[in-house]
Write an enzyme that holds these catalytic residues in place. Structure first.
Site, PDB file in Angstrom:
ATOM      1  N   ASP A 214       0.767  -1.214  -0.017  1.00  0.00           N
ATOM      2  CA  ASP A 214      -0.249  -0.014  -0.022  1.00  0.00           C
ATOM      3  C   ASP A 214       0.906   1.148  -0.033  1.00  0.00           C
ATOM      4  OD1 ASP A 214      -2.713   1.139   0.526  1.00  0.00           O
ATOM      5  OD2 ASP A 214      -1.665   2.064   2.054  1.00  0.00           O
TER       6      ASP A 214
ATOM      7  N   GLU B 134       1.384  -0.659  -4.900  1.00  0.00           N
ATOM      8  CA  GLU B 134       0.392   0.546  -5.076  1.00  0.00           C
ATOM      9  C   GLU B 134       1.178   1.769  -5.570  1.00  0.00           C
ATOM     10  OE1 GLU B 134      -3.500   2.626  -3.524  1.00  0.00           O
ATOM     11  OE2 GLU B 134      -1.867   2.280  -2.231  1.00  0.00           O
TER      12      GLU B 134
END
Length: 593
Positions: free
Chosen positions: A243, A297
């Site tokens: 993330d 990401e």
């Protein structure tokens, strides 16, 4: 290839043919497929994103759980996916629905236990489905033991060095250390108070105040995350999704943001020191006998900077957000595809194709708007949409994405054609993006509504009858969108996804590989892959005639007299003597549309 555009009647129905009313349906041996077996499986995998809280609730508390996922594994196997990506399932106060993590080596009690997670990983793999889990290295929860120890320690202590604690500016330290802004809105700094309420230092959080940022200059932070990787890899996880992967490293001087920053010099995004972190992680992933992968990401507009993360000794792959945010228009769509393939080619990495995720407006709603692109800055409640048009375009986009070279990600509910839910009462909203913007940003709750499985009223099989109210309410008109209802309709979105994903697996040349663009008019995208496979997308108002002698494999909507109507994608199989392949060019005068 000598393939002149034909009269509509010359498109044949020979071979494995499917239209929207009769989608390709493989036999049972195709459905019970073996997993992608070699160490390059990730280059062409179809990865299904599971937002556990909204997937399936087995214990009746209104919140999805691991037992619910385990019960639905046959559904996922029949859908035809190769891997499951789980949003954070760790213990969390849920200030950001799980992205504020208090303990990486356990499971949140709302979802189940560590033993259930291990069972799920094993049971999915027995069905040929691998597991990918989230890690969130930029920050932890305010309830994480490290941060609690830091708050209990004085300024300058070793406990505080794992985070970004700084004195404030202004005469009495009453102002933040700098002007950085939170991605969720408002200042990126919160001031501490001692037990007597006396103001103290400030700490950095690029997201919510409950998510303090870690200091990646500290060796404890490196060691902890490397151990977390090994913890989950040892339990059979096939990969991790990272993330906010470009945000970890900050400028030690906390310099202010500038309108323009030189490459690698933004104070908290895409700094060059990040690459050493991911080289260390890649070495850990490569140390396992069976390939473990790293998925980033990474939101970066510069394709050259983006590709640096995908060098052979760093991440295996990363999300293609440009394609996700691209408007439904032929020019921008082709540019997005070409840019992605060009950026990935120098480092030998596969592109990824993503239409939605747990953060963005669902495609059915987005594609029905006047502006079909996506940007967080412009997301507003009450934006008009035409769901019928959006659904048609979402079907076409799905087949387009499935045909492109590389891997594909499917966000849960995308295969059901679920729309964005936009009329959530204020008191039911959970997303900090809505809360911190004062309601200006509608937030992300609308794409996180619990899935409808069966029945004609809430909870639609998400929970058992008589269970607690779902954590977010489902609309009253979702009866026709349930898995059970769509399974009975051969023209449904679910039928299209099942057919398209299995045909993608069964068709040589799809998945990883190359793409050859075919000549077409400005309203059409057409490309060839492998031996004889052609994908055509018509964005324009006028129906498009199809090549002579082609067999239709699948179409996203019904053809009109044999021609391809607006907002429709078709897959064709050409005869071998007419099929484009490799560097072979189409014959003179060849043009689609």
């Amino acid at each position: 290839m000598d393939c002149q555009i034909c009269d509509r009647r010359s498109v044949t129905g020979a071979g494995t043919t499917a239209t929207a009313s009769q989608p390709f349906e493989p036999d049972e041996t195709t459905a019970d497929r073996e997993p992608l077996a070699d160490d390059r499986w990730w280059r062409e995998a179809v990865v299904y994103q599971v937002y556990v809280r909204s997937f399936a609730d087995a214990n009746g508390d209104g919140i999805g759980d691991l037992a619910g996922v385990r019960a639905r594994l046959p559904y996922l196997s029949k859908l035809g996916v190769d891997a499951l990506w789980f949003n954070p399932w760790y213990p969390s106060p849920m200030a950001d629905t799980g992205y504020d993590i208090a303990d990486y080596r356990s499971i949140d009690p709302a979802f189940g236990t560590l033993e259930e997670a291990e069972q799920l990983i094993a049971e999915a793999r027995a069905l040929g489905i691998r597991t990918i889990v989230d890690v969130v290295p930029n920050h932890v929860s305010e309830q994480h033991p490290w941060f609690r120890a830091a708050l209990a320690s004085p300024p300058g202590s070793s406990e505080r060095e794992r985070f970004w604690f700084r004195p404030g500016s202004g005469p009495d330290g009453e102002l933040p250390p700098n002007g950085w802004q939170s991605i969720f809105g408002g200042p990126a700094w919160t001031r501490t108070e001692d037990e007597r309420g006396t103001p103290g230092e400030w700490y950095l959080h690029l997201f919510a105040p409950e998510q303090p940022d870690l200091n990646w200059t500290h060796p404890d932070v490196w060691a902890e995350h490397e151990d977390v990787l090994r913890f989950w890899f040892d339990r059979g996880v096939a990969g991790v999704r990272i993330d906010s992967a470009a945000l970890l490293v900050k400028d030690p001087q906390l310099a202010e943001e500038q309108p323009e920053s030189a490459p690698g010099e933004h104070p908290f995004t895409d700094r060059d020191q990040l690459h050493e972190i991911y080289r260390r992680w890649r070495a850990i992933a490569d140390s396992y006998p069976e390939q473990r992968i790293l998925v980033g990401e990474i939101w970066l507009p510069d394709p050259v900077r983006f590709a640096r993360y995908l060098r052979p000794d760093e991440l295996h792959t990363a999300f293609n957000f440009d394609f996700l945010a691209c408007p439904w228009e032929p020019g921008p769509m082709r540019t997005s595809i070409e840019s992605a393939l060009s950026a990935h080619a120098p480092v030998g990495a596969p592109a990824t194709w993503v239409l939605s995720n747990h953060d963005v407006t669902r495609p059915v709603t987005r594609y029905g708007r006047a502006d079909t692109s996506f940007a967080f800055e412009s997301k507003r409640a009450g934006t008009p949409t035409d769901l019928a048009r959006g659904t048609r375009r979402a079907r076409a986009a799905a087949l387009l994405a499935m045909a492109l070279p590389g891997s594909m990600y499917v966000y849960q509910g995308e295969e059901l054609g679920l729309p964005e839910v936009e009329d959530i009462p204020h008191e039911r909203r959970r997303d900090p993006m809505w809360l911190r913007s004062g309601g200006i940003d509608p937030g992300r709750d609308g794409c996180r509504i619990p899935l409808p499985w069966a029945g004609d009223r809430q909870p639609y099989g998400f929970s058992r009858e008589g269970a607690d109210r779902p954590w977010l309410d489902q609309p009253d008109d979702w009866g026709g969108l349930t898995v059970a209802a769509q399974s009975e309709v051969p023209t449904s979105m679910l039928a299209l996804y099942r057919a398209g994903l299995r045909l993608r697996r069964a068709t040589p040349g799809l998945g990883d590989g190359s793409l050859q663009w075919l000549p077409s008019t400005g309203s059409v995208l057409a490309f060839a892959r492998g031996e004889g496979f052609i994908c055509i997308v018509n964005f324009g108002a006028d129906p498009v005639d199809l090549p002579a002698g082609a067999s239709i494999l699948i179409a996203s909507s019904e053809l009109e007299g044999g021609a391809l109507p607006q907002d429709t994608t078709v897959w064709l199989r050409q005869a071998n003597d007419q099929a484009p392949s490799g560097d072979r060019s189409p014959g003179p005068g060849y043009r689609i549309g």
